[in-house]
Each structure stands twice: as C-alpha cells, then as structure tokens.
Design an enzyme around this catalytic site. Structure first.
Site, PDB file in Angstrom:
ATOM      1  N   ALA A 266       0.839  -1.193   0.000  1.00  0.00           N
ATOM      2  CA  ALA A 266       0.000   0.000   0.000  1.00  0.00           C
ATOM      3  C   ALA A 266       0.874   1.242   0.000  1.00  0.00           C
ATOM      4  O   ALA A 266       2.044   1.202   0.397  1.00  0.00           O
ATOM      5  CB  ALA A 266      -0.920   0.015   1.216  1.00  0.00           C
ATOM      6  N   ASP A 267       0.282   2.335  -0.445  1.00  0.00           N
ATOM      7  CA  ASP A 267       0.940   3.634  -0.368  1.00  0.00           C
ATOM      8  C   ASP A 267      -0.143   4.676  -0.126  1.00  0.00           C
ATOM      9  O   ASP A 267      -1.208   4.613  -0.749  1.00  0.00           O
ATOM     10  CB  ASP A 267       1.706   3.949  -1.657  1.00  0.00           C
ATOM     11  CG  ASP A 267       2.646   5.132  -1.476  1.00  0.00           C
ATOM     12  OD1 ASP A 267       3.746   4.927  -0.927  1.00  0.00           O
ATOM     13  OD2 ASP A 267       2.274   6.258  -1.861  1.00  0.00           O
TER      14      ASP A 267
END
Length: 201
Positions: A74-75
């Site tokens: 994720a970011d």
C-alpha cells in the site's frame, strides 16, 4: 505433542507499524518485507496514480520473497489542492503543512495492491478529512509532542492529531494507512479471509 504452527496468511510489503496494527486488528497473520522502491513521482502524475503505481511496484518487489503467499502492499498520500504533501522534513515544514490544512478539507488517498503469483490487482481509495481551525500555538504544541514526525501531512488521526479532526467522510482506516474494507475484498479474491478460520467444517 508437536508444537502447533501458526499459518501465515500473507506477506506485507510495508514497514508501516500502522498497517501492521490494522492487520492485527482483523486477525491476519503475516511476514513483513521492507521493499526497495523509488517513490519519486513521475512528471504530471496525479497523487491517485502515484499511490496506485507505488503500491503495485511494492507488491511486485515482494514477489520473490513471498514463497507462494499473496503479497499485500500500500501507499498513502495526504493531498491538498491536488498536491501530495508528503512527510515533514523538519519543524518548519510540519508547521507549514498543518497551517495549510487548518480549517479546511483535504483528501487522503491510498493505493492498495495484492500480487498473487504474478497477477496483480489494485485499487485506489479516497477519504475526505476536515480539520478545525488551529492556532499557531496549537500547531507548535502538536509538533512538540513528536507525533507529526514521519507522518504524511504532518498529523495522525489515530493519535493526538484527532483533536484537530472535525469531520471524516469515507474510510477511517484509509486515513490511518490501510483501507481495511477494500483490502480485505482484494485478499478474499485470493483465498485470504480472517473469518474463514472460524467456520465449522
């Protein structure tokens, strides 16, 4: 009797302690990998496109270490006026970001990706956070707490930063760093479901 071994559900390609806490919350087990990915934005790239591209790149980076497990990555970015604010470089930067967010709404966007044997699925999730007006003294006090350091946008909704949050539209866990509803939907497509272990055979 032989010792019971815990089943590992996935490989988490993230060093974020907030993401680990969220996975712990829903009872998933995981190994952790800190992926080496260049996070420099591309020319003209929107924050939404950036977080999805980085999530997919981090998931790919974990593939060889996954041992057949799904890789979750994720970011997350805090976005004001179409610009991703990033993490504060120092006190002055943090105070400027907090002043910019004071008394107005901003977006928090997360890209999430799951790589299962080379097939990557990804999504972008957006939440809108409104902060109440803050004073310069409050912003300085918040910086002095130590919490803004290393936090995108210079605040943490799950901590002391909650004192500034007037309203939230969308996913709370997204603002923390991992939108659980959407993440679990992607993982279920690859056979990872925290409820499955409680189903009677």
């Amino acid at each position: 009797m032989p010792e019971k071994r815990e089943i590992v559900d996935l490989l988490l390609a993230s060093r974020s302690p907030r993401r680990r806490e969220l996975l712990d919350q829903v009872g998933l087990t995981y190994s952790v990998l800190d992926p080496d990915v260049d996070e420099t934005p591309e020319s003209g790239e929107s924050p939404q496109a950036l977080v999805e591209r980085l999530a997919r790149a981090k998931a790919r980076a974990g593939r060889t270490a996954a041992g057949g497990l799904p890789v979750l990555a994720a970011d997350t970015a805090v976005v004001a006026d179409g610009v991703a604010l990033g993490k504060p470089a120092d006190a002055a930067h943090a105070l400027a970001m907090l002043e910019r967010l004071s008394g107005r709404s901003h977006e928090v966007v997360s890209g999430i990706a799951v790589d299962a044997d080379g097939a990557i699925a990804s999504r972008v999730v957006e939440s809108i956070v409104t902060l109440r007006p803050t004073t310069a003294a409050e912003r300085r006090a918040y910086w002095a707490s130590g919490e803004p350091d290393g936090k995108a946008g210079g605040y943490a909704i799950q901590g002391l930063g909650a004192v500034f949050v007037e309203r939230l539209e969308g996913s709370y866990s997204n603002v923390v760093g991992l939108p659980l509803f959407e993440t679990l939907a992607l993982l279920r497509d690859h056979g990872v479901d925290p409820l499955a272990r409680y189903v009677s055979c």
